[in-house]
Enzyme design. Structure first.
Site, PDB file in Angstrom:
ATOM      1  N   HIS A  65      -4.381   4.996  -1.658  1.00 53.32           N
ATOM      2  CA  HIS A  65      -4.071   5.836  -0.510  1.00 53.32           C
ATOM      3  C   HIS A  65      -2.776   6.583  -0.736  1.00 53.32           C
ATOM      4  CE1 HIS A  65      -2.084   1.943   0.190  1.00 53.32           C
ATOM      5  NE2 HIS A  65      -1.124   2.641   0.777  1.00 53.32           N
ATOM      6  N   CYS A 232       5.588  -0.948   3.724  1.00 54.43           N
ATOM      7  CA  CYS A 232       5.220  -0.655   2.344  1.00 54.43           C
ATOM      8  C   CYS A 232       5.636   0.775   2.030  1.00 54.43           C
ATOM      9  CB  CYS A 232       3.717  -0.851   2.115  1.00 54.43           C
ATOM     10  SG  CYS A 232       2.659   0.343   2.959  1.00 54.43           S
TER      11      CYS A 232
END
Length: 714
Positions: A65, A232
């Site tokens: 992603h 993240c």
């Protein structure tokens, strides 16, 4: 706004061998629907995200992603691989692969939708239903929350991943202390497939309720309370998956656990009362926790975000154990900014590199400003301008020499900060703000004892290490407030001062003098060899650590300029200009060997290379490292060697062709740059031309191109 996933974005028979090929295959479906405008540009963004941290998860899931400027609207593509594709998960290859594409400017609603999918990937019933889907339409409907009973009669109700137009509103945290909304806790997380809210009040969603088990520390006692933060690098998937995993583990363990997700769209702070009431803290993150000081002084477990996904029960048990033993592993100080930016399993060598890069990155602006002002002073007033009186006592508005003296003296003062700033921010990278005082003090002492650049490196490491050692000491709670303000700066400055003045300062000063004398005496073959080495270092990682080491070495010599150090500075800048100039030349001469995006980047690379911005070649190296980097190194080595052989000198630490008047032997200097540029461009064209290409210049075999990009992610 279109649905995020349709049957056209699903491939139930994904036949690929590598994660790069999987991303390309799914991305091509996005391109076909107009969701992605530039395939290669988008895949480069995906590869860059993958290089930060593998996106494979336990349970056979891969979630490549990224956020990209080449994405027109939030999009999901799904592939199911019978053979499995390795995305770096500990338990092996992934058979369920989601490619998540978010626009670079995606708003909160878009990221909420993406986080919803990330949370539901933690549900085994949901992934089982995906593995059992018999058609692309069924899989798309399942993911979108639109599955029909006859398509999956035994499956529980599907998780709701709404179209972007129906994105749920992110609510504010109420004053009562039970956070709601996707960003703050699980209190309003999407329903779990079992029909029960994953974070219903009293389960794991708030600190004021009762755990589902009815027990906390035991019997009728108060439940154990935990607050957690997950984050993240991209803030799209792992952030929310770790939150979901921790919340479910907290519910199973009978503790009250609230998660603050610090995603790409920002974050909603936990209520201060909730944090204050917490018995322990879990940080599951791969980027620095924002406002970490809010959680200071509590039992703390600090791990990478993937640990929050794969072993949440262990983390909960660990923080409870620390609380029982009275351990407070995060007393009164936030984490270290550089150390937190990496993963917890990094070796000491990696952390040392980051600490040094922290100091160098803060030092470079002083180098650029001070060095260029000094160089301009010399250019306007001549090399005797360093003997001019202070402009504070004598300044003639109409005389060029006075203006030259002004620039020289301002630049000299800025340059005087180089070593203290280097040492101070190395220490800061190790120990955060408490490391600044001893670091700056140690750097100033390095200048006082003539230990120079090497002394600054040593002072910064000693200062940071000393602060970290002091922080490990157990102190009464009443003294914690004054530790970072009084005690740590005082004790660490004494230790650093003692070491620099009486132990290592003078030996380092002797080494610095020997190195300076060696540079001054360089001539002939020795100088050429040094030029080759510096050229290779400047072009190996194109602005990375090795490049910065070579640059810092050259700048350190400018602090005490002599003929040798000026030659080194000239060779370093010349070699650093070669990679972007070579890529620009190659795209001009043989444009069909490059993609449209690379040809556009080539136009900008002319200016970047001429300005001594080596990073201008990074887009080319990211797309094809095996051909671009060796070619760039070859040209850099040629230029470094020729610059030394021509005995070119440079007093300015930056500026590229714009400081040519300040270069000794400027015409030969330009010749050296031109020679290296031609060598690098020629090698790139030769290596790329060896591949079989279509008339349009795109690789005929996409698997070959995907294979090349394996190295990018690695």
């Amino acid at each position: 706004m279109s649905r995020m996933i349709t049957a056209d974005l699903v491939d139930l028979d994904l036949s690929v061998d590598t994660k790069e090929a999987a991303a390309r295959s799914l991305a091509e479906r996005m391109v076909a629907l107009g969701r992605v405008t530039d395939l290669d540009g988008f895949l480069a963004d995906v590869a860059a995200r993958e290089a930060q941290m593998p996106t494979g998860l336990d349970g056979g899931i891969g979630i490549p992603h990224c956020r990209s400027a080449h994405v027109t609207e939030p999009t999901l593509a799904f592939g199911r691989s019978a053979a499995g594709v390795d995305f770096g998960a500990p338990d092996g290859p992934a058979d369920l692969i989601f490619l998540i594409a978010a626009p670079a400017g995606a708003d909160d609603a878009h990221l909420t939708i993406l986080s919803s999918l990330a949370r539901h990937l933690m549900d085994e019933e949901f992934t089982h239903a995906l593995r059992s889907a018999t058609s692309p339409a069924a899989a798309a409907a399942l993911i979108a929350g639109e599955q029909e009973p006859e398509q999956a009669p035994e499956a529980p109700s599907a998780p709701e991943v709404l179209p972007a137009a129906e994105a749920p509103e992110v609510k504010e945290t109420p004053a009562g202390g039970a956070p709601v909304g996707q960003e703050a806790s699980v209190a309003e997380a999407p329903p779990a497939p079992g029909g029960e809210a994953a974070g219903a009040p009293g389960a794991a969603g708030g600190l004021g309720g009762t755990p589902s088990s009815g027990k906390g520390r035991g019997g009728g006692e108060e439940p154990f309370r935990i607050v957690a933060v997950t984050s993240c690098p991209t803030g799209i998937a792992h952030t929310y998956m770790a939150a979901e995993s921790l919340e479910k583990a907290g519910q199973a363990a009978g503790v009250e656990l609230v998660v603050e997700t610090q995603g790409s769209a920002g974050f909603t702070r936990l209520d201060p009362a909730v944090v204050a009431a917490a018995d322990g803290v879990i940080f599951a993150h791969d980027v620095p926790v924002r406002e970490k000081e809010r959680f200071a002084g509590k039992p703390t477990v600090d791990v990478g975000v993937k640990a929050g996904i794969s072993r949440p029960a262990e983390l909960i048990a660990e923080v409870r154990g620390k609380a029982e033993r009275g351990e407070t592993s995060a007393p009164a100080t936030p984490g270290t900014p550089v150390e937190n930016a990496g993963t917890p399993d990094e070796g000491y060598g990696t952390r040392l590199r980051k600490w040094l890069m922290s100091g160098v990155s803060y030092m470079v602006p002083f180098v650029a400003a001070g060095g260029l002002l000094i160089a301009l002073g010399f250019a306007i007033g001549g090399y005797d301008i360093d003997k001019a009186p202070s402009v504070a006592e004598h300044f003639a508005w109409g005389q060029a020499d006075s203006w030259a003296a002004l620039m020289f003296q301002i630049g000299g003062l800025a340059f005087a900060f180089l070593v203290p700033v280097l040492a101070g921010y190395i220490s800061y990278g190790m120990a955060d703000r408490p490391g600044l005082v001893p670091g700056f003090v140690g750097g100033s002492i390095a200048l006082t004892v003539n230990a120079g650049f090497l002394g600054g490196l040593a002072a910064g490491l000693i200062a940071g290490g000393t602060v970290l050692a002091i922080q490990k000491a157990r102190v009464p709670a009443a003294l914690r407030g004054i530790m970072p303000v009084v005690v740590i700066p005082l004790l660490s400055s004494v230790v650093v001062g003692f070491m620099m003045f009486l132990v290592i300062g003078k030996p380092i000063a002797s080494l610095q003098k020997a190195l300076t004398d060696w540079l001054s005496g360089l001539s002939g073959a020795n100088a050429i060899i040094l030029g080759v080495i510096l050229g290779l270092m400047m072009c190996f990682d194109l602005g990375g650590p090795l490049n910065k080491v070579a640059y810092a070495f050259a700048v350190g010599g400018l602090a005490t300029p002599n003929e040798g150090s000026l030659k080194v500075m000239a060779a370093v800048m010349a070699a650093g200009m070669v990679p972007p100039l070579a890529m620009a030349l190659a795209t001009t001469v043989r444009g069909r060997l490059f993609t449209r995006t690379e040809r556009e980047n080539g136009k900008a690379a002319w200016v970047l290379g001429a300005s001594f911005i080596t990073e201008g070649a990074i887009p080319f190296a990211a797309a094809d490292p095996l051909r671009v980097i060796p070619a760039a190194m070859a040209g850099g080595a040629v230029t470094g060697a020729l610059s030394m052989a021509f005995e070119c000198t440079l007093r300015a630490p930056h500026g590229g062709v714009f400081v040519i008047p300040l270069i000794g032997n400027p015409f030969l200097y330009l010749l050296a740059i031109a020679a290296g540029t031609v060598v690098s461009a020629g090698l790139v064209i030769l290596l790329k031309g060896a591949r079989k290409t279509t008339p349009e210049g795109e690789p005929a075999n996409r698997e070959t191109q995907a294979g090349t990009k394996v190295t990018v992610a690695a």
